[in-house]
Design an enzyme around this catalytic site. Structure first.
Site, PDB file in Angstrom:
ATOM      1  N   LYS A 108      22.874   9.380   3.144  1.00 28.83           N
ATOM      2  CA  LYS A 108      22.989   8.124   3.891  1.00 28.83           C
ATOM      3  C   LYS A 108      22.315   6.983   3.128  1.00 28.83           C
ATOM      4  O   LYS A 108      22.893   5.891   2.956  1.00 28.83           O
ATOM      5  CB  LYS A 108      22.338   8.316   5.266  1.00 28.83           C
ATOM      6  CG  LYS A 108      22.447   7.130   6.186  1.00 28.83           C
ATOM      7  CD  LYS A 108      21.857   7.484   7.548  1.00 28.83           C
ATOM      8  CE  LYS A 108      21.761   6.262   8.436  1.00 28.83           C
ATOM      9  NZ  LYS A 108      20.999   6.561   9.663  1.00 28.83           N
TER      10      LYS A 108
ATOM     11  N   GLU B 180     -17.943   4.676 -15.264  1.00 24.23           N
ATOM     12  CA  GLU B 180     -16.832   5.131 -14.417  1.00 24.23           C
ATOM     13  C   GLU B 180     -15.464   4.677 -14.938  1.00 24.23           C
ATOM     14  O   GLU B 180     -14.457   5.331 -14.726  1.00 24.23           O
ATOM     15  CB  GLU B 180     -17.036   4.665 -12.963  1.00 24.23           C
ATOM     16  CG  GLU B 180     -16.908   3.162 -12.683  1.00 24.23           C
ATOM     17  CD  GLU B 180     -18.190   2.361 -12.913  1.00 24.23           C
ATOM     18  OE1 GLU B 180     -19.071   2.828 -13.667  1.00 24.23           O
ATOM     19  OE2 GLU B 180     -18.288   1.245 -12.359  1.00 24.23           O
TER      20      GLU B 180
ATOM     21  N   GLY C 226       1.575   2.761  -2.744  1.00 23.69           N
ATOM     22  CA  GLY C 226       1.138   3.547  -3.907  1.00 23.69           C
ATOM     23  C   GLY C 226       2.046   3.383  -5.108  1.00 23.69           C
ATOM     24  O   GLY C 226       2.315   4.339  -5.830  1.00 23.69           O
TER      25      GLY C 226
ATOM     26  N   CYS D 222     -25.091  -0.230 -13.333  1.00 21.11           N
ATOM     27  CA  CYS D 222     -25.147  -1.685 -13.440  1.00 21.11           C
ATOM     28  C   CYS D 222     -26.201  -2.250 -12.479  1.00 21.11           C
ATOM     29  O   CYS D 222     -27.381  -2.108 -12.746  1.00 21.11           O
ATOM     30  CB  CYS D 222     -23.764  -2.295 -13.259  1.00 21.11           C
ATOM     31  SG  CYS D 222     -23.638  -3.869 -14.129  1.00 21.11           S
TER      32      CYS D 222
ATOM     33  N   ASP E  93       8.523 -11.291  -0.430  1.00 21.35           N
ATOM     34  CA  ASP E  93       7.406 -12.246  -0.434  1.00 21.35           C
ATOM     35  C   ASP E  93       7.812 -13.470  -1.254  1.00 21.35           C
ATOM     36  O   ASP E  93       8.449 -13.323  -2.308  1.00 21.35           O
ATOM     37  CB  ASP E  93       6.157 -11.663  -1.133  1.00 21.35           C
ATOM     38  CG  ASP E  93       5.575 -10.460  -0.408  1.00 21.35           C
ATOM     39  OD1 ASP E  93       5.988 -10.202   0.733  1.00 21.35           O
ATOM     40  OD2 ASP E  93       4.720  -9.781  -1.012  1.00 21.35           O
TER      41      ASP E  93
ATOM     42  N   GLY F 236       1.273   2.003  -7.824  1.00 21.31           N
ATOM     43  CA  GLY F 236       0.458   2.294  -9.006  1.00 21.31           C
ATOM     44  C   GLY F 236       0.455   3.784  -9.313  1.00 21.31           C
ATOM     45  O   GLY F 236       0.555   4.191 -10.474  1.00 21.31           O
TER      46      GLY F 236
ATOM     47  N   SER G  87       0.803  -1.231   0.000  1.00 14.88           N
ATOM     48  CA  SER G  87       0.000   0.000   0.000  1.00 14.88           C
ATOM     49  C   SER G  87       0.834   1.279   0.000  1.00 14.88           C
ATOM     50  O   SER G  87       0.438   2.288   0.577  1.00 14.88           O
ATOM     51  CB  SER G  87      -0.957   0.051   1.206  1.00 14.88           C
ATOM     52  OG  SER G  87      -1.765  -1.067   1.216  1.00 14.88           O
TER      53      SER G  87
ATOM     54  N   HIS H 199     -20.718   0.361 -17.214  1.00  9.41           N
ATOM     55  CA  HIS H 199     -19.914   1.044 -16.184  1.00  9.41           C
ATOM     56  C   HIS H 199     -19.212   2.264 -16.773  1.00  9.41           C
ATOM     57  O   HIS H 199     -18.063   2.166 -17.193  1.00  9.41           O
ATOM     58  CB  HIS H 199     -18.851   0.088 -15.636  1.00  9.41           C
ATOM     59  CG  HIS H 199     -19.393  -1.025 -14.809  1.00  9.41           C
ATOM     60  ND1 HIS H 199     -19.462  -0.965 -13.434  1.00  9.41           N
ATOM     61  CD2 HIS H 199     -19.898  -2.226 -15.157  1.00  9.41           C
ATOM     62  CE1 HIS H 199     -19.989  -2.087 -12.968  1.00  9.41           C
ATOM     63  NE2 HIS H 199     -20.261  -2.883 -13.995  1.00  9.41           N
TER      64      HIS H 199
HETATM   65  N1  GLN Z   1     -25.110  -8.569 -10.385  1.00  3.50           N
HETATM   66  C1  GLN Z   1     -25.558  -7.907 -11.563  1.00  3.50           C
HETATM   67  C2  GLN Z   1     -25.347  -8.755 -12.808  1.00  3.50           C
HETATM   68  O1  GLN Z   1     -24.560  -9.662 -12.809  1.00  3.50           O
HETATM   69  C3  GLN Z   1     -24.902  -6.550 -11.715  1.00  3.50           C
HETATM   70  C4  GLN Z   1     -23.417  -6.583 -11.874  1.00  3.50           C
HETATM   71  C5  GLN Z   1     -22.733  -5.273 -11.644  1.00  3.50           C
HETATM   72  O2  GLN Z   1     -23.273  -4.398 -10.970  1.00  3.50           O
HETATM   73  N2  GLN Z   1     -21.515  -5.126 -12.133  1.00  3.50           N
HETATM   74  O3  GLN Z   1     -25.962  -8.520 -13.814  1.00  3.50           O
END
Ligand code: GLN
Length: 536
Positions: A226, A512, A18, A384, A150, A20, A16, A510
């Site tokens: 150092k 986003e 960062g 979704c 690891d 990325g 963690s 999605h």
């Molecule tokens: N569970 C729902 C589906 O499979 C929605 C999936 C989601 O929100 N990504 O259709």
């Protein structure tokens, strides 16, 4: 064809830190200096991909255009670089072993003992070089997940060692990201954990070229000297990475510290052109100087771990900057939304976002939240599962189909307004079998989504199994639900909205995943604008 140069990013001391964000920030600087750059993440776990992981484990599963279910760091890469990634940008140990074992079954190693070295390491090296071999990139940055030391990271570190040797020092370097803890009782920054993690790397035959040091306090010259002496690097190769107000400050901080300069010098690439960061700076200026404030409720069932909704919260930040609005997210657990709490939890919000999710935990709370937004004219954004809940709410409370549900939650419902497509019914395997990746969608001209996108044809990324059941389409449309986005290939409903509501949009995809700093997502921008209008 260009010679691709490689930058490996390893992590020491703790997880963690960062990696990325550091990788994405460096990539941004190199990109804005005119280099073509991409970033890859190697994840040392045995899952084939994070698609089957509960978000509590590693946060959100990020989906690329080509339908790969990947680590959330790829989201940072896209948000910073504004270019798409693909399956090749995320490799797991599971995937590596699967390829090697498949080859073994095909007889490709006939007669040989298949071993970690050379077979697994060869496959890792091949995967690292796939992006470079396309000839598209001047520089490939490869982030090695996990922490040096690891057990599961060992084959990766060994592969890096071999590649450094094979490619030569002008073509491949290692950045080691580490932590310099501050001991309050002693009032001192401590270098020992870093010395130890560098020693650990060296035991594997890899010495870092550059140290990036995460710290809460500035590193003075003495401390840098150092670190340099004990870790075998030059003082100018010790880069301070102090805690930032926002991840989007990190490219600027890294540039001030000279990270891009030392990387290019070591790779014998020109440092003449400075990074062109005016658009980035413009975003930061707007982000840091909002004129208004809104509060958006994010209703989900994984809200204890904010990383589960990383792309959504980042998209709200991008959209907030465009609107010069500070977006405050109120995290609301859908399981806690019951009739007794709903008014208290949701009143006063300027927008309600019902998040994606799987399974039936907390879904009644999500349905209640949709109803509250619909009846009180509060801007609503369903993503979704959130869109599916909006459809169920409409069926139950407007069409009066009281047991309407998704067959995911109730396989016996007499009103399956959300159900499985025929081809999904046959599928029994879990990994990578959903409707994934980019699909086209045709928008209706008289819709809020068209106004937001200013386009009739869009392409968005999907990750779900269940779909709007078209046998209810007519009833729903009659009662005022508009199916404003349709998949032109399959006829599936991808967007629903309520024309008689200030802003009520549910999307099966999605959005986003596609919001970036330089290209904020139009639906998020429009949603935030609607929440701002609502405050006024
Ligand atoms: N569970 C729902 C589906 O499979 C929605 C999936 C989601 O929100 N990504 O259709």
């Amino acid at each position: 064809m260009r010679t691709t140069k490689y930058v490996f990013v390893t992590g020491g001391v703790t997880s963690s830190l960062g990696k990325g964000i550091i990788a994405a920030s460096l990539a941004k600087l190199l990109q804005e200096r005119g280099y073509s750059v991409t970033i890859q993440k190697l994840d040392p776990y045995i899952n084939i991909d994070p698609g089957t992981l509960n978000p509590y484990e590693h946060g959100e599963c990020y989906v690329t255009d080509d339908g790969a279910e990947t680590d959330l760091d790829l989201g940072h890469y896209e948000r910073f670089l504004n270019i798409p990634t693909s399956q090749a940008n995320n490799v797991t140990t599971g995937r590596i072993y699967q390829s090697v074992i498949d080859k073994e079954r095909k007889g490709e190693f006939l007669g040989k003992t298949v071993q970690v070295i050379p077979h697994i390491t060869d496959e890792i090296k091949r995967r690292i070089q796939i992006l470079g071999n396309t000839g598209e990139y001047d520089i490939v940055i490869t982030e090695i997940g996990g922490t040096v030391g690891d057990i599961e990271s060992l084959p990766y570190v060994e592969s890096v060692r071999q590649l450094l040797w094979e490619l030569g020092e002008e073509n491949a370097i290692v950045i080691h990201l580490t932590l310099i803890p501050f001991l309050a009782a002693a009032g001192e920054l401590k270098t020992k954990p870093t010395q130890h993690s560098v020693k650990m790397l060296m035991q594997s035959g890899v010495s870092p070229d550059i140290l990036v040091c995460r710290t809460e306090h500035e590193l003075d010259d003495k401390l840098k000297a150092k670190l340099a002496l004990f870790c075998n690097v030059k003082k100018e190769d010790v880069i301070e990475s102090i805690d930032a107000d926002t991840i989007y400050d990190v490219p600027l901080l890294m540039h001030e510290e000279g990270l891009d300069h030392v990387v290019l010098s070591k790779l014998k690439l020109s440092t003449e052109k400075q990074p062109e960061l005016s658009k980035w700076n413009h975003f930061l200026k707007q982000h840091k100087n909002p004129c208004h404030e809104v509060e958006i409720g994010l209703i989900g069932k994984y809200v204890e771990l904010h990383d589960s909704y990383k792309s959504i919260t980042e998209a709200l930040i991008h959209a907030g900057a465009v609107n010069e609005v500070k977006v405050n997210v109120k995290w609301i657990h859908s399981e806690e939304l019951i009739p007794e709490t709903i008014e208290n939890e949701l009143s006063g919000l300027h927008g309600i976002l019902v998040a994606p999710g799987f399974g039936d935990r907390g879904i009644e709370g999500k349905i209640k939240a949709v109803q509250y937004a619909r009846e009180n004219n509060i801007p609503f954004f369903g993503i979704c599962l959130g869109m599916q809940m909006a459809v169920i709410e409409f069926a139950r409370n407007v069409l009066n189909l009281k047991d309407a549900n998704s067959t995911e939650m109730d396989s016996n419902t007499s009103n399956p307004v959300i159900g499985l497509m025929e081809e999904q019914k046959e599928i029994t395997k879990k990994g990578g079998t959903m409707r994934l990746g980019a699909w086209e969608c045709q928008l209706q001209e008289n819709s809020n989504v068209f106004k937001a996108y200013k386009a009739l044809k869009i392409s968005e990324r999907h990750r779900h199994r269940y779909e709007f059941n078209n046998s209810y389409l007519e009833q729903m449309t009659e009662k005022g639900l508009q199916a404003s986005g349709i998949n032109p290939k399959t006829g599936l409903v991808e967007v629903v909205e309520l024309p008689n509501h200030p802003w009520f949009v549910g999307v099966q995809y999605h959005p986003e995943y596609k919001s970036t700093v330089l290209n904020p997502h139009p639906l998020f921008v429009d949603f935030v604008k609607a929440t701002l209008n609502y405050t006024q």
